[in-house]
Enzyme design. Structure first.
Site, PDB file in Angstrom:
ATOM      1  N   MET A   1       0.854  -1.200   0.000  1.00 48.79           N
ATOM      2  CA  MET A   1       0.000   0.000   0.000  1.00 48.79           C
ATOM      3  C   MET A   1       0.887   1.246   0.000  1.00 48.79           C
ATOM      4  O   MET A   1       0.457   2.331   0.386  1.00 48.79           O
ATOM      5  CB  MET A   1      -0.932  -0.016   1.214  1.00 48.79           C
TER       6      MET A   1
ATOM      7  N   GLY B   1      11.162  -3.108   5.470  1.00 45.25           N
ATOM      8  CA  GLY B   1      10.486  -4.414   5.382  1.00 45.25           C
ATOM      9  C   GLY B   1      10.049  -4.670   3.941  1.00 45.25           C
ATOM     10  O   GLY B   1      10.256  -5.762   3.390  1.00 45.25           O
ATOM     11  N   HIS B   2       9.442  -3.643   3.330  1.00 45.18           N
ATOM     12  CA  HIS B   2       9.042  -3.782   1.919  1.00 45.18           C
ATOM     13  C   HIS B   2      10.274  -3.973   1.036  1.00 45.18           C
ATOM     14  O   HIS B   2      10.264  -4.786   0.111  1.00 45.18           O
ATOM     15  CB  HIS B   2       8.327  -2.520   1.431  1.00 45.18           C
TER      16      HIS B   2
ATOM     17  N   GLN C   1     -10.360  -2.351   2.728  1.00 43.71           N
ATOM     18  CA  GLN C   1      -9.849  -3.056   3.913  1.00 43.71           C
ATOM     19  C   GLN C   1      -9.797  -2.129   5.133  1.00 43.71           C
ATOM     20  O   GLN C   1      -9.292  -2.500   6.183  1.00 43.71           O
ATOM     21  CB  GLN C   1      -8.496  -3.720   3.643  1.00 43.71           C
TER      22      GLN C   1
ATOM     23  N   GLY D   1       5.044 -10.119   4.033  1.00 45.52           N
ATOM     24  CA  GLY D   1       5.779 -10.079   5.292  1.00 45.52           C
ATOM     25  C   GLY D   1       5.019 -10.828   6.383  1.00 45.52           C
ATOM     26  O   GLY D   1       3.788 -10.845   6.405  1.00 45.52           O
TER      27      GLY D   1
ATOM     28  N   LYS E   1       4.900  -9.966   9.460  1.00 49.30           N
ATOM     29  CA  LYS E   1       4.334  -9.107  10.502  1.00 49.30           C
ATOM     30  C   LYS E   1       2.809  -9.235  10.460  1.00 49.30           C
ATOM     31  O   LYS E   1       2.153  -9.355  11.473  1.00 49.30           O
ATOM     32  CB  LYS E   1       4.738  -7.645  10.316  1.00 49.30           C
TER      33      LYS E   1
ATOM     34  N   SER F   1       6.617  -0.753  10.201  1.00 47.11           N
ATOM     35  CA  SER F   1       5.258  -0.650   9.687  1.00 47.11           C
ATOM     36  C   SER F   1       5.066   0.768   9.167  1.00 47.11           C
ATOM     37  O   SER F   1       5.603   1.717   9.752  1.00 47.11           O
ATOM     38  CB  SER F   1       4.257  -0.925  10.821  1.00 47.11           C
TER      39      SER F   1
ATOM     40  N   ARG G   1       2.567   2.421   9.521  1.00 48.05           N
ATOM     41  CA  ARG G   1       1.798   3.152  10.542  1.00 48.05           C
ATOM     42  C   ARG G   1       2.673   3.654  11.694  1.00 48.05           C
ATOM     43  O   ARG G   1       2.192   4.438  12.508  1.00 48.05           O
ATOM     44  CB  ARG G   1       0.672   2.273  11.085  1.00 48.05           C
TER      45      ARG G   1
END
Ligand code: PAF
Length: 279
Positions: free
Chosen positions: A30, A36-37, A61, A147, A149, A185, A187
């Site tokens: 997104m 991580g990405h 979502q 991932g 997570k 994250s 976020r």
């Protein structure tokens, strides 16, 4: 790196690539890309001839009271971050391209969505499964990378692929953490510096639980209490869940075993943080 924004062009390219016997690897995101990405993208590079990354903030979502409007969006910044990672295509459609007027078909993975995050975000996984299936039909990947997570998301997608006989291999990759153990994250950008300090205790709580397990304690209520204490000590009291569950069914366990999943979901400031480890 080619930027594609229409379904027609993306499907056309995928058909062409497949016709030449090439392997398509796919990392759905997104946006608001973090390390991580980037790790998933590097793994994706090694696993396909053509690597596609999608950047699409999927409105279905998010519940009406959630953070769809403030979700971080920075396409130029994202493209800059991935420009040297060998991405062949960035698929970046607008919402109407994915959900044209009259859209009304959804996918639900009935049971797995009823645990953990699903209890607090009732429509979330229906939105995730639906968009991921659509993205698979558009990008036509041979392999897709996710991932761990979002462990429940990964399990739901694996189940959907199995149940619907989709011809795509799903690969999960370990959580990437910052130097304090905080799971990366998009976020995390919602956290103030004080909240960020306290957020480190989320992964610490999981480690405390693992320590109790490693001492030989098996009663999950007792073990979990060690993690709950760690969270409460820094004032994290808005705990959606902190539990030990079966890593396949996601059912909560009373007695912990090697390999079980410890999963946590908390609300801190404007962010909802999730994390997990395996015993
Ligand atoms: O994990 C995410 O970023 C999203 O849930 C996904 C898989 C891209 C679907 O919108």
């Amino acid at each position: 790196m080619k930027l594609i924004s229409t379904v027609k062009e993306m499907q056309g390219m995928a058909n062409e690539v497949r016709m030449h016997g090439k392997i398509i690897s796919f990392v759905p995101t997104m946006g608001a890309l973090h390390d991580g990405h980037l790790r998933l993208i590097s793994e994706g590079r090694r696993r396909g001839d053509i690597l596609v990354v999608s950047i699409f903030v999927n409105p279905i979502q998010f519940a009406p009271n959630e953070d769809l409007n403030k979700y971080p969006r920075n396409l130029d910044g994202d493209l800059e971050k991935i420009k040297d990672l060998g991405v062949d295509v960035v698929f970046n459609p607008i919402t109407e391209e994915i959900y044209p007027e009259g859209f009304q078909t959804y996918v639900e993975v009935k049971v797995l969505q009823e645990y953990l995050c699903g209890l607090f975000r009732p429509e979330h996984f229906k939105g995730v499964a639906t968009v991921v299936l659509k993205l698979f039909n558009i990008v036509k990947p041979h392999v897709a990378l996710f991932g761990e997570k979002d462990y429940q998301q990964l399990k739901i997608i694996q189940r959907m692929v199995k149940d619907l006989n989709l011809e795509v291999e799903i690969k999960g990759f370990l959580i990437v953490r910052d130097k304090n153990g905080l799971a990366l994250s998009s976020r995390n950008s919602y956290l103030s510096s004080d909240e960020m300090e306290r957020a480190f205790s989320v992964s610490k709580a999981l480690s405390e639980i693992k320590k109790e397990f490693d001492k030989g304690i098996r009663d999950t209520k007792t073990i979990i209490e060690a993690g709950g204490k760690t969270l409460r000590e820094v004032g994290i009291t808005n705990i959606d869940y902190l539990e030990i569950c079966d890593p396949e069914t996601l059912k909560r366990k009373e007695l912990a075993e090697d390999g079980d999943l410890v999963a946590v979901g908390v609300r801190l400031g404007g962010a909802r943080l999730i994390d997990n480890i395996r015993l």
